[in-house]
Design a protein around this motif. Structure first.
Motif, PDB file in Angstrom:
ATOM      1  N   ILE A  51      23.152  -3.359  30.030  1.00 16.87           N
ATOM      2  CA  ILE A  51      21.971  -2.770  29.676  1.00 16.87           C
ATOM      3  C   ILE A  51      22.057  -1.181  29.635  1.00 16.87           C
ATOM      4  O   ILE A  51      21.787  -0.806  28.901  1.00 16.87           O
ATOM      5  CB  ILE A  51      21.087  -3.081  30.416  1.00 16.87           C
ATOM      6  CG1 ILE A  51      20.791  -4.790  31.013  1.00 16.87           C
ATOM      7  CG2 ILE A  51      19.949  -2.607  30.606  1.00 16.87           C
ATOM      8  CD1 ILE A  51      20.458  -5.394  29.587  1.00 16.87           C
ATOM      9  N   TYR A  52      22.701  -0.616  30.557  1.00 13.03           N
ATOM     10  CA  TYR A  52      22.605   1.330  30.827  1.00 13.03           C
ATOM     11  C   TYR A  52      24.039   1.529  30.407  1.00 13.03           C
ATOM     12  O   TYR A  52      24.184   2.767  30.631  1.00 13.03           O
ATOM     13  CB  TYR A  52      21.843   1.286  32.426  1.00 13.03           C
ATOM     14  CG  TYR A  52      20.587   0.953  32.096  1.00 13.03           C
ATOM     15  CD1 TYR A  52      19.808   2.130  31.988  1.00 13.03           C
ATOM     16  CD2 TYR A  52      20.559  -0.766  32.926  1.00 13.03           C
ATOM     17  CE1 TYR A  52      17.810   1.297  32.170  1.00 13.03           C
ATOM     18  CE2 TYR A  52      19.210  -0.842  33.636  1.00 13.03           C
ATOM     19  CZ  TYR A  52      18.331   0.670  32.985  1.00 13.03           C
ATOM     20  OH  TYR A  52      16.715  -0.042  33.619  1.00 13.03           O
TER      21      TYR A  52
ATOM     22  N   GLU B 168      19.478   9.183  35.157  1.00 13.02           N
ATOM     23  CA  GLU B 168      19.397   9.562  36.496  1.00 13.02           C
ATOM     24  C   GLU B 168      18.679   7.673  36.581  1.00 13.02           C
ATOM     25  O   GLU B 168      18.043   7.324  36.371  1.00 13.02           O
ATOM     26  CB  GLU B 168      18.368   9.699  38.419  1.00 13.02           C
ATOM     27  CG  GLU B 168      19.247  11.359  37.751  1.00 13.02           C
ATOM     28  CD  GLU B 168      19.002  11.893  39.766  1.00 13.02           C
ATOM     29  OE1 GLU B 168      18.355  11.401  40.991  1.00 13.02           O
ATOM     30  OE2 GLU B 168      17.648  13.351  39.638  1.00 13.02           O
ATOM     31  N   LEU B 169      19.531   6.607  37.972  1.00 13.44           N
ATOM     32  CA  LEU B 169      18.542   5.417  37.937  1.00 13.44           C
ATOM     33  C   LEU B 169      19.084   5.739  39.326  1.00 13.44           C
ATOM     34  O   LEU B 169      19.469   6.620  40.023  1.00 13.44           O
ATOM     35  CB  LEU B 169      19.667   4.511  38.074  1.00 13.44           C
ATOM     36  CG  LEU B 169      20.328   4.389  36.261  1.00 13.44           C
ATOM     37  CD1 LEU B 169      21.205   3.935  35.615  1.00 13.44           C
ATOM     38  CD2 LEU B 169      19.510   3.723  35.391  1.00 13.44           C
ATOM     39  N   VAL B 170      18.117   4.871  39.727  1.00 17.18           N
ATOM     40  CA  VAL B 170      18.348   3.587  41.274  1.00 17.18           C
ATOM     41  C   VAL B 170      17.938   2.570  41.776  1.00 17.18           C
ATOM     42  O   VAL B 170      17.508   1.523  40.485  1.00 17.18           O
ATOM     43  CB  VAL B 170      16.399   4.799  41.393  1.00 17.18           C
ATOM     44  CG1 VAL B 170      15.724   4.300  41.154  1.00 17.18           C
ATOM     45  CG2 VAL B 170      16.359   4.762  43.139  1.00 17.18           C
ATOM     46  N   VAL B 171      18.716   2.038  42.060  1.00 15.46           N
ATOM     47  CA  VAL B 171      18.985   0.751  42.877  1.00 15.46           C
ATOM     48  C   VAL B 171      17.632   0.366  43.435  1.00 15.46           C
ATOM     49  O   VAL B 171      17.964   0.994  45.013  1.00 15.46           O
ATOM     50  CB  VAL B 171      19.907   0.489  43.947  1.00 15.46           C
ATOM     51  CG1 VAL B 171      19.987  -0.964  43.517  1.00 15.46           C
ATOM     52  CG2 VAL B 171      21.223   0.758  42.364  1.00 15.46           C
TER      53      VAL B 171
ATOM     54  N   SER C 254      19.763   6.211  45.036  1.00 16.99           N
ATOM     55  CA  SER C 254      20.535   6.789  43.980  1.00 16.99           C
ATOM     56  C   SER C 254      21.818   6.199  43.057  1.00 16.99           C
ATOM     57  O   SER C 254      22.532   5.582  43.602  1.00 16.99           O
ATOM     58  CB  SER C 254      21.182   8.705  43.982  1.00 16.99           C
ATOM     59  OG  SER C 254      19.726   9.260  45.002  1.00 16.99           O
ATOM     60  N   ALA C 255      21.415   5.817  41.696  1.00 11.61           N
ATOM     61  CA  ALA C 255      23.117   5.442  40.944  1.00 11.61           C
ATOM     62  C   ALA C 255      22.973   5.980  39.196  1.00 11.61           C
ATOM     63  O   ALA C 255      21.723   7.504  39.160  1.00 11.61           O
ATOM     64  CB  ALA C 255      22.345   4.280  40.781  1.00 11.61           C
ATOM     65  N   GLU C 256      24.035   6.197  38.745  1.00 12.02           N
ATOM     66  CA  GLU C 256      23.736   7.016  37.505  1.00 12.02           C
ATOM     67  C   GLU C 256      25.410   5.751  36.667  1.00 12.02           C
ATOM     68  O   GLU C 256      25.557   5.037  37.271  1.00 12.02           O
ATOM     69  CB  GLU C 256      24.204   8.573  37.397  1.00 12.02           C
ATOM     70  CG  GLU C 256      25.624   8.546  38.037  1.00 12.02           C
ATOM     71  CD  GLU C 256      25.719   9.715  38.479  1.00 12.02           C
ATOM     72  OE1 GLU C 256      26.120  10.594  36.789  1.00 12.02           O
ATOM     73  OE2 GLU C 256      27.046   9.839  39.792  1.00 12.02           O
TER      74      GLU C 256
ATOM     75  N   VAL D 163      29.807   3.049  33.466  1.00 14.97           N
ATOM     76  CA  VAL D 163      30.462   2.111  34.350  1.00 14.97           C
ATOM     77  C   VAL D 163      29.208   2.755  35.503  1.00 14.97           C
ATOM     78  O   VAL D 163      28.813   3.587  35.168  1.00 14.97           O
ATOM     79  CB  VAL D 163      31.641   2.436  35.703  1.00 14.97           C
ATOM     80  CG1 VAL D 163      32.068   1.662  36.991  1.00 14.97           C
ATOM     81  CG2 VAL D 163      32.875   2.091  34.782  1.00 14.97           C
ATOM     82  N   LEU D 164      28.699   1.289  36.434  1.00 18.09           N
ATOM     83  CA  LEU D 164      27.729   1.981  37.376  1.00 18.09           C
ATOM     84  C   LEU D 164      28.026   2.882  38.687  1.00 18.09           C
ATOM     85  O   LEU D 164      29.243   2.495  39.636  1.00 18.09           O
ATOM     86  CB  LEU D 164      27.142   0.669  38.201  1.00 18.09           C
ATOM     87  CG  LEU D 164      25.638   0.763  39.007  1.00 18.09           C
ATOM     88  CD1 LEU D 164      24.597   1.792  38.782  1.00 18.09           C
ATOM     89  CD2 LEU D 164      25.213  -0.440  39.540  1.00 18.09           C
TER      90      LEU D 164
END
Length: 134
Positions: free
Chosen positions: A63-64, A70-73, A116-118, A123-124
């Motif tokens: 999906i991403y 920035e992403l967040v789980v 925090s994620a990216e 790749v996550l």
């Protein structure tokens, strides 16, 4: 419905949702999260896509992969959700693998932890998500 949660709890220890940081920040301010997946809301889809920790990297890459912000789980509080009579169904994601789908608005208070994620090269990257003992 609680019975379904008990069965789910035995199969998976964590229910996760990958969110764009700006959507999560809005949810914190409003108290409600209504994004289903990238580019689609709960109203559009009818549920919020979730996954296990094992499923999340595959979902993120699908999906991403090209996402640069920035992403967040979000780690959801299954007990709080069940107590609110919000249903999570284990449903086929299209390949026969079952994914948790949250059928209702996610109250921001039902998120017990964030990570925090990216995405890097599709790749996550979420180091704290996988470094904590379970």
């Amino acid at each position: 419905m609680w019975c379904q949660w008990q069965l789910y709890a035995e199969a998976m220890t964590r229910i996760l949702h990958l969110a764009e940081l700006e959507h999560w920040q809005y949810a914190q301010a409003s108290g409600e999260y209504r994004q289903s997946t990238r580019g689609a809301t709960l109203k559009d889809v009818g549920f919020i896509h979730c996954s296990s920790a094992e499923q999340l990297p595959v979902v993120a890459s699908f999906i991403y992969a090209d996402y640069t912000e920035e992403l967040v789980v979000l780690e959801l509080d299954a007990a709080a959700i069940a107590n609110a009579d919000i249903e999570i169904r284990m449903e086929d994601g299209g390949t026969g693998e079952l994914y948790p789908h949250l059928y209702g608005v996610l109250q921001s208070g039902w998120v017990k932890k964030t990570y925090s994620a990216e995405m890097r090269s599709g790749v996550l990257i979420a180091p704290m998500l996988y470094s904590e003992p379970r």
